[in-house]
Scaffold this active site. Structure first.
Site, PDB file in Angstrom:
ATOM      1  N   GLY A  15      -9.726 -11.165  21.015  1.00 20.49           N
ATOM      2  CA  GLY A  15      -9.580  -9.807  20.489  1.00 20.49           C
ATOM      3  C   GLY A  15      -8.469  -9.062  21.215  1.00 20.49           C
ATOM      4  N   ARG A  18      -5.669  -5.732  19.550  1.00 19.35           N
ATOM      5  CA  ARG A  18      -5.819  -4.271  19.345  1.00 19.35           C
ATOM      6  C   ARG A  18      -6.660  -3.684  20.462  1.00 19.35           C
ATOM      7  NH1 ARG A  18      -9.323  -3.343  15.136  1.00 19.35           N
ATOM      8  NH2 ARG A  18      -9.558  -5.482  14.395  1.00 19.35           N
ATOM      9  N   VAL A  63     -13.964 -16.135  16.762  1.00 21.18           N
ATOM     10  CA  VAL A  63     -14.718 -16.639  17.918  1.00 21.18           C
ATOM     11  C   VAL A  63     -16.104 -17.169  17.532  1.00 21.18           C
ATOM     12  CG1 VAL A  63     -13.530 -15.323  19.708  1.00 21.18           C
ATOM     13  CG2 VAL A  63     -15.520 -14.312  18.553  1.00 21.18           C
ATOM     14  N   ASN A  89     -13.551 -10.500  24.951  1.00 20.49           N
ATOM     15  CA  ASN A  89     -13.469  -9.093  24.536  1.00 20.49           C
ATOM     16  C   ASN A  89     -13.711  -8.917  23.042  1.00 20.49           C
ATOM     17  OD1 ASN A  89     -12.160  -6.178  24.613  1.00 20.49           O
ATOM     18  ND2 ASN A  89     -11.013  -7.369  23.097  1.00 20.49           N
ATOM     19  N   SER A 141     -21.233  -3.511  26.963  1.00 26.31           N
ATOM     20  CA  SER A 141     -21.183  -2.099  26.569  1.00 26.31           C
ATOM     21  C   SER A 141     -22.356  -1.385  27.235  1.00 26.31           C
ATOM     22  CB  SER A 141     -21.332  -1.987  25.054  1.00 26.31           C
ATOM     23  OG  SER A 141     -21.584  -0.640  24.685  1.00 26.31           O
ATOM     24  N   TYR A 154     -25.950  -4.560  17.556  1.00 25.21           N
ATOM     25  CA  TYR A 154     -24.861  -4.486  18.547  1.00 25.21           C
ATOM     26  C   TYR A 154     -25.441  -4.433  19.969  1.00 25.21           C
ATOM     27  CZ  TYR A 154     -20.587  -2.617  20.739  1.00 25.21           C
ATOM     28  OH  TYR A 154     -19.483  -2.410  21.535  1.00 25.21           O
ATOM     29  N   ALA A 155     -26.466  -3.600  20.171  1.00 23.24           N
ATOM     30  CA  ALA A 155     -27.084  -3.483  21.499  1.00 23.24           C
ATOM     31  C   ALA A 155     -27.687  -4.812  21.935  1.00 23.24           C
ATOM     32  CB  ALA A 155     -28.147  -2.392  21.489  1.00 23.24           C
ATOM     33  N   ALA A 156     -28.322  -5.517  20.987  1.00 21.78           N
ATOM     34  CA  ALA A 156     -28.905  -6.823  21.320  1.00 21.78           C
ATOM     35  C   ALA A 156     -27.806  -7.805  21.725  1.00 21.78           C
ATOM     36  CB  ALA A 156     -29.694  -7.360  20.132  1.00 21.78           C
ATOM     37  N   ILE A 187     -14.808   4.486  24.306  1.00  9.37           N
ATOM     38  CA  ILE A 187     -13.372   4.336  24.554  1.00  9.37           C
ATOM     39  C   ILE A 187     -12.622   4.616  23.250  1.00  9.37           C
ATOM     40  CG2 ILE A 187     -11.607   2.727  25.422  1.00  9.37           C
ATOM     41  CD1 ILE A 187     -13.909   3.209  27.463  1.00  9.37           C
TER      42      ILE A 187
HETATM   43  P1  NDP Z   1     -11.318  -2.952  18.094  1.00  5.32           P
HETATM   44  O1  NDP Z   1     -12.103  -2.931  16.835  1.00  5.32           O
HETATM   45  O2  NDP Z   1     -10.225  -1.962  18.317  1.00  5.32           O
HETATM   46  O3  NDP Z   1     -10.701  -4.422  18.323  1.00  5.32           O
HETATM   47  C1  NDP Z   1     -11.555  -5.532  18.226  1.00  5.32           C
HETATM   48  C2  NDP Z   1     -10.781  -6.775  18.548  1.00  5.32           C
HETATM   49  O4  NDP Z   1     -11.670  -7.883  18.430  1.00  5.32           O
HETATM   50  C3  NDP Z   1      -9.631  -7.009  17.621  1.00  5.32           C
HETATM   51  O5  NDP Z   1      -8.565  -7.534  18.373  1.00  5.32           O
HETATM   52  C4  NDP Z   1     -10.168  -8.055  16.641  1.00  5.32           C
HETATM   53  O6  NDP Z   1      -9.115  -8.911  16.255  1.00  5.32           O
HETATM   54  C5  NDP Z   1     -11.127  -8.832  17.515  1.00  5.32           C
HETATM   55  N1  NDP Z   1     -12.225  -9.468  16.792  1.00  5.32           N
HETATM   56  C6  NDP Z   1     -13.252  -8.862  16.147  1.00  5.32           C
HETATM   57  N2  NDP Z   1     -14.072  -9.777  15.631  1.00  5.32           N
HETATM   58  C7  NDP Z   1     -13.549 -10.988  15.948  1.00  5.32           C
HETATM   59  C8  NDP Z   1     -13.937 -12.325  15.709  1.00  5.32           C
HETATM   60  N3  NDP Z   1     -15.034 -12.634  15.011  1.00  5.32           N
HETATM   61  N4  NDP Z   1     -13.154 -13.316  16.201  1.00  5.32           N
HETATM   62  C9  NDP Z   1     -12.052 -13.024  16.890  1.00  5.32           C
HETATM   63  N5  NDP Z   1     -11.626 -11.794  17.160  1.00  5.32           N
HETATM   64  C10 NDP Z   1     -12.360 -10.787  16.691  1.00  5.32           C
HETATM   65  O7  NDP Z   1     -12.414  -2.876  19.244  1.00  5.32           O
HETATM   66  P2  NDP Z   1     -12.358  -2.280  20.729  1.00  5.32           P
HETATM   67  O8  NDP Z   1     -11.042  -2.528  21.345  1.00  5.32           O
HETATM   68  O9  NDP Z   1     -12.898  -0.917  20.695  1.00  5.32           O
HETATM   69  O10 NDP Z   1     -13.474  -3.195  21.426  1.00  5.32           O
HETATM   70  C11 NDP Z   1     -13.184  -4.320  22.204  1.00  5.32           C
HETATM   71  C12 NDP Z   1     -14.463  -4.792  22.871  1.00  5.32           C
HETATM   72  O11 NDP Z   1     -14.992  -3.740  23.673  1.00  5.32           O
HETATM   73  C13 NDP Z   1     -15.562  -5.159  21.870  1.00  5.32           C
HETATM   74  O12 NDP Z   1     -16.295  -6.255  22.345  1.00  5.32           O
HETATM   75  C14 NDP Z   1     -16.427  -3.910  21.857  1.00  5.32           C
HETATM   76  O13 NDP Z   1     -17.740  -4.209  21.476  1.00  5.32           O
HETATM   77  C15 NDP Z   1     -16.325  -3.491  23.306  1.00  5.32           C
HETATM   78  N6  NDP Z   1     -16.635  -2.092  23.535  1.00  5.32           N
HETATM   79  C16 NDP Z   1     -15.919  -1.088  22.916  1.00  5.32           C
HETATM   80  C17 NDP Z   1     -16.239   0.234  23.161  1.00  5.32           C
HETATM   81  C18 NDP Z   1     -15.494   1.369  22.546  1.00  5.32           C
HETATM   82  O14 NDP Z   1     -15.933   2.518  22.713  1.00  5.32           O
HETATM   83  N7  NDP Z   1     -14.396   1.148  21.833  1.00  5.32           N
HETATM   84  C19 NDP Z   1     -17.343   0.583  24.073  1.00  5.32           C
HETATM   85  C20 NDP Z   1     -18.010  -0.523  24.658  1.00  5.32           C
HETATM   86  C21 NDP Z   1     -17.665  -1.811  24.392  1.00  5.32           C
HETATM   87  P3  NDP Z   1      -8.695  -9.183  14.721  1.00  5.32           P
HETATM   88  O15 NDP Z   1      -9.324  -8.125  13.870  1.00  5.32           O
HETATM   89  O16 NDP Z   1      -7.212  -9.156  14.773  1.00  5.32           O
HETATM   90  O17 NDP Z   1      -9.226 -10.535  14.508  1.00  5.32           O
END
Ligand code: NDP
Length: 246
Positions: A15, A18, A63, A89, A141, A154-156, A187
């Site tokens: 991930g 972004r 993933v 991530n 998280s 999500y929490a689980a 965030i």
């Molecule tokens: P975004 O939605 O901005 O980005 C998510 C990223 O994960 C993207 O790069 C996306 O890539 C990738 N992704 C999602 N699903 C898959 C998958 N099945 N396989 C591969 N890549 C995947 O999320 P955030 O940056 O906000 O979050 C990043 C992490 O931090 C996550 O795990 C989130 O749960 C955690 N988090 C975020 C918080 C927040 O407030 N933002 C708070 C706490 C935790 P693409 O779409 O290009 O495949």
């Protein structure tokens, strides 16, 4: 040594295209690491890697799918060398209150957020064991610690990630592999941009530092856990939430 130098290390950030993952990839790269950026969209992952410059590669995988994970990790290792720092991530949400949460929303979230970390970790860990060194950093998280209305799935997944991390930490400490979690609060990313204004205001009231976090706030914690400064830390959850859960 009280400075962070990751030159000669290879990291994979899932991930990484972004939000928080992108900031982690940029931060590890700026500290000298070679960085593989993984996302589902190959062109985007390559574009992000191109933006980092040398010592970077873009690889594609969902993933949740083990064959795609294995192929992406093989491609990353071919391009940059054995992965020594794995940052799990990648994550997503499918929010709803429990009575309206269908099985597909449950499975999609658990498969990406929890099984995804299992898939990547199991794939890199043999190499780490042979080299008797490695860092695994899982992005959980605060929701995994305290729960949240509308986010039972999500929490689980995020609580599960903490149990997974602690088990890996115990299982592989003897092989020089350290596993920790970072638990962000709220965030500013695409994930939280969808929040309605009232929800945002209510959230701010709960955050001691009075602001939402920035991706770089999380990336700094990951950089620390990836570095030699954190050589005696394993099985921990580092909360990065501006004092929301105190
Ligand atoms: P975004 O939605 O901005 O980005 C998510 C990223 O994960 C993207 O790069 C996306 O890539 C990738 N992704 C999602 N699903 C898959 C998958 N099945 N396989 C591969 N890549 C995947 O999320 P955030 O940056 O906000 O979050 C990043 C992490 O931090 C996550 O795990 C989130 O749960 C955690 N988090 C975020 C918080 C927040 O407030 N933002 C708070 C706490 C935790 P693409 O779409 O290009 O495949």
């Amino acid at each position: 040594m009280n400075t962070i130098d990751l030159r000669g290390r290879v990291a994979l950030v899932t991930g990484g295209t972004r939000g928080i993952g992108l900031s982690i990839a940029q931060t590890l790269h700026a500290a000298g690491a070679a960085v593989a950026v993984a996302g589902r969209d190959h062109a985007r992952a390559e574009a992000v890697a191109g933006g980092l410059g040398e010592r970077a590669a873009g690889v594609a995988c969902d993933v949740a799918k083990i064959e795609e994970v294995e192929a992406a990790i093989a491609a990353a290792e071919k391009a940059l060398g054995p992965i020594e720092i794995l940052v799990n991530n990648a994550g997503l949400t499918r929010d709803n209150i429990l009575v309206r949460l269908d099985e597909a929303a449950w499975d999609t979230v658990l498969d990406a957020n929890l099984k995804g970390a299992f898939n990547t970790t199991r794939t890199v860990i043999r190499g780490m064991m042979k080299r008797r060194s490695g860092r695994i950093i899982n992005i959980s998280s605060i929701v995994g610690l305290i729960g949240n209305k509308g986010q039972a799935n999500y929490a689980a997944s995020k609580a599960g990630l903490i149990g997974f991390t602690k088990s890996v930490a115990r299982e592989y400490a003897g092989r020089g592999i350290l596993a920790n979690c970072v638990a962000p609060g709220f965030i500013e990313t695409d994930m939280t941009n969808a929040l309605p204004a009232e929800a945002r205001t209510a959230l701010l009231e709960q955050i001691a530092l009075g602001r939402l976090g920035r991706p770089e706030d999380v990336a700094g914690a990951v950089l620390f856990l990836a570095s030699d400064l954190a050589s005696y830390i394993t099985g921990q959850v580092l909360v990065v939430d501006g004092g929301m859960v105190i």
